[in-house]
Design a protein around this motif. Structure first.
Motif: not given
Ligand SMILES: *[C@@H]1O[C@H](CO)[C@@H](O)[C@H](O)[C@H]1NC(C)=O
Ligand SMILES: *[C@@H]1O[C@H](CO)[C@@H](O)[C@H](O)[C@H]1NC(C)=O
Ligand SMILES: *[C@@H]1O[C@H](CO)[C@@H](O)[C@H](O)[C@H]1NC(C)=O
Ligand SMILES: *[C@@H]1O[C@H](CO)[C@@H](O)[C@H](O)[C@H]1NC(C)=O
Ligand SMILES: *[C@@H]1O[C@H](CO)[C@@H](O)[C@H](O)[C@H]1NC(C)=O
Ligand SMILES: *[C@@H]1O[C@H](CO)[C@@H](O)[C@H](O)[C@H]1NC(C)=O
Ligand SMILES: *[C@@H]1O[C@H](CO)[C@@H](O)[C@H](O)[C@H]1NC(C)=O
Ligand SMILES: *[C@@H]1O[C@H](CO)[C@@H](O)[C@H](O)[C@H]1NC(C)=O
Ligand SMILES: *[C@@H]1O[C@H](CO)[C@@H](O)[C@H](O)[C@H]1NC(C)=O
Ligand SMILES: *[C@@H]1O[C@H](CO)[C@@H](O)[C@H](O)[C@H]1NC(C)=O
Ligand SMILES: *[C@@H]1O[C@H](CO)[C@@H](O)[C@H](O)[C@H]1NC(C)=O
Length: 588
Positions: A255-264, A300-303, A506-508
């Motif tokens: 999930p963190c990898e996709l979240a990174k793609i969206v954030n970027a 990317y990194y997610c705890a 929450t992202l925008q």
């Protein structure tokens, strides 16, 4: 007896200008006398002996699962009425609740609130803040406690068509058809007094609103529909699409990898609209100018976390949050993950390359693509969203199951086939995309239709597609620009920059409209046609800013940090134009 009671109330109201108190009118006898007589509404027989009436106090705010727009904190005294009716010759029973405001607060309005997921609204009090009578129906399948997906099948292979038509459009239409004479009789409104009729809802509540415009158009004066989950077959089956992309490409991104793609993506595309504010107000420019491949290699990194999934609260069956453990994820964005994201944003095509459906806008969260962690293999594996899985199991395969067990053997063509089957089967019930809404238009109805531009559940472009279908169906002989101008006199569409599904994102930190009913009342009752939609930013660097949103098909373009224009940009508009040629019939 009935006549004299009704006449007495009418006389009271007329003579003393709404001086009747709530307790004067909130009686079983007054409601019984106001019920439309058998034979006056075709196919509906009211049961006077079932009437209840008692005063009650509304609880503040609330609403259904965030799908209702009600945000006030006031409480209201009202008359809590329940009535029952049967369909002529059928011996069934439908119960409807109505909430009648105090005569002193009644402003000659009636208001229907939409539900969400597989539920109609069960709260009748949403209209009180507008001085409106409100209503909610049990739709004949005890919809106050059942959600429709729980009753759609009598058993494997047997569809409950009564419940299906009632949920699809009929229950709300009948509720409104009864409400109008009932309200007139209840308050003793004279024939020359207009009773304004409104609808407001988002998500399935948006679909429900369109069902009313399409099927009961002449009944409504003002309809506010957000992110409608219509084009139901495509919309619901599409919830399996993201998992199918992963399954087909055989890559299950953490999930963190996709979240990174969206954030970027958000970060890269934010400035394209002319202002750097964390919001991609122009996903069309993002689609035209941003290459997802440029994210490959970014870290990317997610705890680790114990993640509580709320889903969309879509189905009662899947309700109740579940907690899952996610280990820490640390890596760099892979080409495989970008291919998954690109495949999802491109939308469903069949194996010959023909388009079957559209997708979420680039920069929207990839919610349906979320994988789950398998601790036994320490890997990320397929997670079929129950929204898509349940729909395919119950509505397409007609099996009394809550989910699909796997996607073995499922190809893009399989998914197209599921859409095709569901579209044909529910064409005249749930599909809800009839594009000719002449009855509504000719009766003078007004529509405000809005959609978050980063909706991650109902693709934003699905609203554009319907707007186009209406325009093409109703203005076939007009030029594009004439049709746009004429349609805006009664049907207006607004995209909300950055917004998610029926709410902020929450992202925008973008704007969101809060006073659509004020705008609609002003349009319907005072003839003030909106040209923009009032929305307020509630977080981020521009917290508190008012943005008067651009009306489709114009698009926002910031010329400074404080000013944007609503521009016409053909290249951008073309990115929103879809034809679903994988199907052999026209899809509206
Ligand atoms: C209308 O028809 C229903 C169903 O047959 C019946 O129960 C009801 O009493 C009728 N109403 C009146 C006022 O006769
Ligand atoms: C409204 O009346 C019905 C029928 O008597 C009752 O079941 C319900 O609890 C009442 N609702 C409120 C909010 O008082
Ligand atoms: C319905 O079909 C499903 C899938 O084949 C099966 O698991 C289930 O047992 C069936 N239900 C009944 C009541 O037969
Ligand atoms: C994405 O951005 C959000 C806030 O905007 C942040 O909470 C989250 O950790 C970010 N995720 C990744 C993987 O960068
Ligand atoms: C998750 O929950 C488990 C079990 O309750 C607990 O041992 C662990 O510390 C939690 N992890 C995090 C990151 O909160
Ligand atoms: C993530 O992995 C990289 C490379 O292995 C390492 O340098 C970095 O410290 C890790 N980050 C965290 C927060 O563990
Ligand atoms: C649906 O089924 C899939 C595959 O068995 C499973 O991974 C997923 O967790 C299920 N989803 C829900 C919400 O039950
Ligand atoms: C916009 O909506 C907000 C929130 O409801 C309201 O306070 C404000 O007065 C509205 N502004 C305009 C210009 O209508
Ligand atoms: C506009 O906002 C950006 C980002 O917050 C800032 O860097 C820039 O200086 C601002 N421009 C002006 C003209 O104020
Ligand atoms: C959308 O595309 C189709 C097919 O390419 C074209 O015929 C139609 O004119 C376009 N519609 C608009 C509004 O641009
Ligand atoms: C449309 O027709 C073609 C040609 O007969 C067929 O191959 C295709 O499967 C049909 N599409 C659907 C969705 O049924």
């Amino acid at each position: 007896m009935r006549q004299s009671s009704r006449a007495a109330v009418a006389a009271l109201a007329a003579a003393t200008a709404n001086a009747a108190s709530l307790s004067d009118v909130c009686t079983v006898a007054n409601v019984q006398s106001a019920l439309p007589a058998n034979g006056t509404i075709l196919g509906i027989d009211l049961i006077p002996s079932a009437v209840t009436a008692s005063t009650a106090t509304s609880s503040p705010g609330g609403g259904f699962g965030g799908m209702m727009m009600r945000s006030d904190s006031d409480t209201y005294e009202y008359c809590n009425v329940t009535i029952a009716y049967t369909h002529t010759g059928k011996n069934d029973q439908v119960i409807v609740k109505y909430a009648f405001p105090s005569p002193s607060e009644f402003e000659n309005r009636y208001y229907v609130a939409g539900g969400g997921g597989f539920s109609l609204s069960s709260d009748a009090t949403g209209g009180l803040e507008y001085g409106a009578v409100g209503a909610a129906t049990d739709a004949g399948y005890d919809a106050f406690s059942n959600s429709y997906d729980e009753v759609v099948l009598y058993g494997n292979g047997t569809i409950n068509w009564d419940a299906t038509y009632m949920f699809a459009y009929q229950a709300l239409g009948e509720m409104t058809t009864i409400a109008k004479p009932l309200t007139r009789g209840f308050y003793g409104l004279g024939d020359d007094t207009k009773l304004y009729t409104y609808y407001e809802g988002c998500s399935d509540g948006g679909r429900e609103g369109w069902s009313q415009v399409q099927r009961y158009g002449a009944e409504y004066d003002g309809v506010i529909v957000g992110a409608p989950a219509f084009r139901y077959a495509q919309q619901q089956v599409n919830h399996i699409f993201s998992a199918t992309v992963e399954h087909t490409l055989d890559y299950y991104p953490p999930p963190c990898e996709l979240a990174k793609i969206v954030n970027a993506t958000i970060e890269a595309c934010d400035p394209l609209d002319g202002r750097t504010d964390g919001v991609v107000s122009r996903t069309d420019l993002c689609q035209l100018h941003f290459d997802l491949k440029s994210i490959i290699g970014e870290p990317y990194y997610c705890a680790s976390e114990n993640f509580t999934s709320q889903g969309f609260g879509f189905s009662k069956r899947a309700e109740g949050s579940s907690t899952t453990y996610q280990p820490a994820q640390n890596g760099t964005v892979s080409a495989e993950a970008v291919a998954v994201a690109q495949g999802i944003y491109d939308g469903l095509h069949d194996s010959t390359g023909k388009r079957a459906y559209l997708s979420w806008q680039i920069a929207a969260e990839l919610a349906d693509a979320e994988t789950q962690y398998d601790s036994t293999t320490d890997s990320w594996v397929l997670d079929i969203t129950s929204i898509g899985g349940e729909y395919i199991a119950r509505f397409v395969q007609l099996l009394d199951l809550d989910n699909l067990s796997d996607l073995d053997g499922v190809t893009y063509d399989t998914v197209v086939g599921w859409m095709d089957t569901a579209m044909f089967r529910y064409m005249d019930s749930l599909q809800t995309t009839l594009p000719d809404i002449t009855d509504f238009h000719q009766a003078g109805g007004k529509i405000i239709h809005y959609h978050g531009e980063s909706d991650n559940s109902v693709p934003t472009a699905s609203s554009i597609k319907y707007w186009q279908s209406v325009r093409e169906a109703m203005y076939a002989d007009a030029s594009y620009s004439d049709s746009v101008t004429e349609m805006a006199d009664w049907y207006q569409l607004y995209l909300i920059p950055g917004a998610a599904h029926c709410g902020t994102n929450t992202l925008q930190p973008g704007p969101y409209p809060e006073d659509n009913m004020q705008t609609m009342i002003n349009w319907v009752e005072n003839g003030v046609k909106p040209s923009h939609l009032n929305a307020t930013v509630s977080s981020g660097p521009y917290d508190g800013e008012t943005q008067m949103l651009c009306q489709w098909p114009t698009r926002p373009l910031w010329s400074s940090n404080t000013t944007f224009d609503c521009v016409h940009d053909q290249k951008s508009l073309d990115t929103w134009n879809y034809t679903f040629d994988a199907f052999n019939i026209t899809v509206y």
